[in-house]
Scaffold this active site. Structure first.
Site, PDB file in Angstrom:
ATOM      1  N   GLU A  52       0.809  -1.221   0.000  1.00  0.00           N
ATOM      2  CA  GLU A  52       0.000   0.000   0.000  1.00  0.00           C
ATOM      3  C   GLU A  52       0.844   1.274   0.000  1.00  0.00           C
ATOM      4  OE1 GLU A  52      -3.517   0.484  -0.029  1.00  0.00           O
ATOM      5  OE2 GLU A  52      -3.530  -1.625  -0.624  1.00  0.00           O
ATOM      6  N   GLU A  61      -1.882   9.055  -1.082  1.00  0.00           N
ATOM      7  CA  GLU A  61      -2.240   8.482  -2.379  1.00  0.00           C
ATOM      8  C   GLU A  61      -1.761   9.389  -3.507  1.00  0.00           C
ATOM      9  OE1 GLU A  61      -6.284   6.806  -4.541  1.00  0.00           O
ATOM     10  OE2 GLU A  61      -6.402   7.706  -2.563  1.00  0.00           O
ATOM     11  N   ASN A  98     -14.123   7.277   7.321  1.00  0.00           N
ATOM     12  CA  ASN A  98     -12.951   6.582   7.849  1.00  0.00           C
ATOM     13  C   ASN A  98     -11.993   7.544   8.550  1.00  0.00           C
ATOM     14  OD1 ASN A  98     -13.682   3.950   7.053  1.00  0.00           O
ATOM     15  ND2 ASN A  98     -13.081   4.424   4.955  1.00  0.00           N
TER      16      ASN A  98
END
Length: 174
Positions: A52, A61, A98
């Site tokens: 990740e 990201e 989240n």
């Protein structure tokens, strides 16, 4: 729990070498805090984190986050939420809901300051929180890397690399 050593971390993620020393103590602390304390759990966790984060290269990201705009399943209900709450941390916490849950658990105001997840300690702790709160210790104990991957990724993107990292971690941590 046996603390992960720098040599072990580099053996598992060779491409992390330039950053490994910086991440080592926060990774060990996060694994201890969130019960990632057996070789099976650590191997699974490190394989997912390794994939990740691009071997600890990224805590944000690369994509803009625009693809998450309007994603109610992520809690992105306000204009700009997709970009504001794009993936951050070593497991890429994504979406307003989240960020809110992670922030509450870690004692951070991530809704106001989402970039706090880019700080190394918070990047590691958020990954540990995600791991524990999604029941991944049990899946790691069962050895089910495909289900672990689905829970982390939502699918099986990067499964071959995750499995290769897992195999390396198993060898190193045995």
């Amino acid at each position: 729990m046996s603390a992960l050593t720098l040599a072990q971390l580099v053996a598992i993620m060779p491409y992390a070498r330039p950053r490994a020393a910086t991440f080592l103590a926060p990774l060990n602390a996060a694994m201890l805090e969130f019960g990632i304390t057996t070789p099976a759990r650590q191997a699974s966790f490190l394989s997912q984190v390794g994939h990740e984060s691009g071997s600890l290269a990224y805590v944000r990201e690369l994509a803009s986050g625009a693809a998450y705009e309007g994603r109610r399943d992520l809690g992105n209900t306000l204009p700009g939420d997709g970009v504001r709450y794009k993936g951050r941390g070593l497991i890429q916490i994504t979406g307003r809901a989240n960020y809110a849950a992670c922030g509450k658990a870690l004692g951070l105001d991530l809704l106001a300051k989402p970039d706090l997840l880019e700080q190394i300690v918070n990047a590691c702790r958020s990954a540990g929180w995600f791991w524990q709160s999604n029941g991944l210790n049990a899946l790691a104990d069962a050895g089910d890397q495909v289900r672990v991957t689905r829970r982390v990724n939502g699918g099986t993107n990067g499964l071959a690399e995750r499995l290769a990292l897992f195999a390396a971690a198993q060898r190193v941590l045995a």
